[in-house]
Design a protein around this motif. Structure first.
Motif, short mmCIF file in Angstrom:
data_model
loop_
_atom_site.label_atom_id
_atom_site.label_comp_id
_atom_site.label_asym_id
_atom_site.label_seq_id
_atom_site.Cartn_x
_atom_site.Cartn_y
_atom_site.Cartn_z
N THR A 33 0.84 -1.19 0.00
CA THR A 33 0.00 0.00 0.00
C THR A 33 0.88 1.24 0.00
OG1 THR A 33 -1.93 -1.00 1.06
CG2 THR A 33 -1.56 1.34 1.47
N SER A 52 -4.25 0.84 -2.32
CA SER A 52 -3.81 -0.51 -1.98
C SER A 52 -2.80 -1.03 -3.00
CB SER A 52 -5.02 -1.44 -1.90
OG SER A 52 -5.65 -1.52 -3.17
N ASN A 57 -8.28 -0.42 -4.20
CA ASN A 57 -8.86 0.36 -3.12
C ASN A 57 -8.12 1.68 -2.96
OD1 ASN A 57 -10.81 -1.66 -1.95
ND2 ASN A 57 -8.93 -2.81 -1.75
N TYR A 59 -8.43 5.65 -0.71
CA TYR A 59 -9.03 6.34 0.45
C TYR A 59 -8.47 7.75 0.47
CZ TYR A 59 -10.49 7.07 5.30
OH TYR A 59 -11.07 7.53 6.45
N TRP A 105 -3.92 -3.35 4.48
CA TRP A 105 -4.95 -2.34 4.22
C TRP A 105 -5.77 -2.19 5.49
CZ3 TRP A 105 -5.50 1.33 0.80
CH2 TRP A 105 -6.73 2.01 0.68
N ALA A 106 -5.51 -1.12 6.21
CA ALA A 106 -6.18 -0.89 7.48
C ALA A 106 -7.65 -0.54 7.26
CB ALA A 106 -5.48 0.24 8.24
N THR A 107 -8.44 -0.66 8.30
CA THR A 107 -9.86 -0.30 8.22
C THR A 107 -10.00 1.17 7.84
OG1 THR A 107 -10.36 -1.94 9.93
CG2 THR A 107 -12.02 -0.24 9.49
N VAL A 108 -9.17 2.01 8.43
CA VAL A 108 -9.10 3.42 8.05
C VAL A 108 -7.63 3.68 7.71
CG1 VAL A 108 -9.51 5.79 8.75
CG2 VAL A 108 -10.99 3.97 9.61
N PRO A 109 -7.25 3.57 6.46
CA PRO A 109 -5.83 3.58 6.08
C PRO A 109 -5.24 4.98 5.97
CG PRO A 109 -7.18 3.23 4.15
CD PRO A 109 -8.13 3.32 5.32
N ASP A 114 1.40 3.50 10.03
CA ASP A 114 1.33 2.33 9.14
C ASP A 114 2.32 2.41 8.00
OD1 ASP A 114 -2.30 2.08 9.40
OD2 ASP A 114 -0.72 1.20 10.63
#
Length: 128
Positions: A33, A52, A57, A59, A105-109, A114
């Protein structure tokens, strides 16, 4: 460790566009990511956008949603940030970053924690 080199920054008038690039080397780029962050003078470094490893994905920070687009070309080991409708408040040094671990890939990236590898940054200045 991965080495990251940003380019594409510059001076632009409000309402204009810029495209930032970040070239990566040193490990399997397509497994990680990638993110863009920015830091204005006197402020904390803040999240802008993430993508990602596959590009499926993305964000965005609310402040750039609908104006900025993050993308990647894994064949070229490069991640991009297309910035449209720029505002003076977008003025900052922009940094790209690679995630600490592959296929993450975090829930809220959007957390700086991270990301473990950072570029040197590229200056974006938007005049009013």
């Amino acid at each position: 460790q991965v080495q990251l080199v940003e380019s594409g920054g510059g001076l632009v008038q409000a309402g204009g566009s810029l495209r930032l690039s970040c070239a990566a080397s040193g490990r399997t780029f397509s497994s990680y990511t990638m993110g863009w962050f920015r830091q204005a003078p006197g402020k904390e470094r803040e999240f802008v956008a993430t993508i990602s490893w596959s590009g499926d994905n993305t964000y965005y920070a609310d402040s750039v949603k609908g104006r900025f687009t993050i993308s990647r070309d894994n064949a070229k080991n490069t991640v991009y940030l297309q910035m449209n409708s720029l505002k003076p408040e977008d003025t900052a040094v922009y940094y790209c970053a690679a995630a600490v671990t592959p296929y993450m890939w975090a829930t809220v990236p959007e957390s700086k924690a991270d990301f473990g590898s950072w570029g040197q940054g590229t200056q974006v200045t938007v005049s009013s």
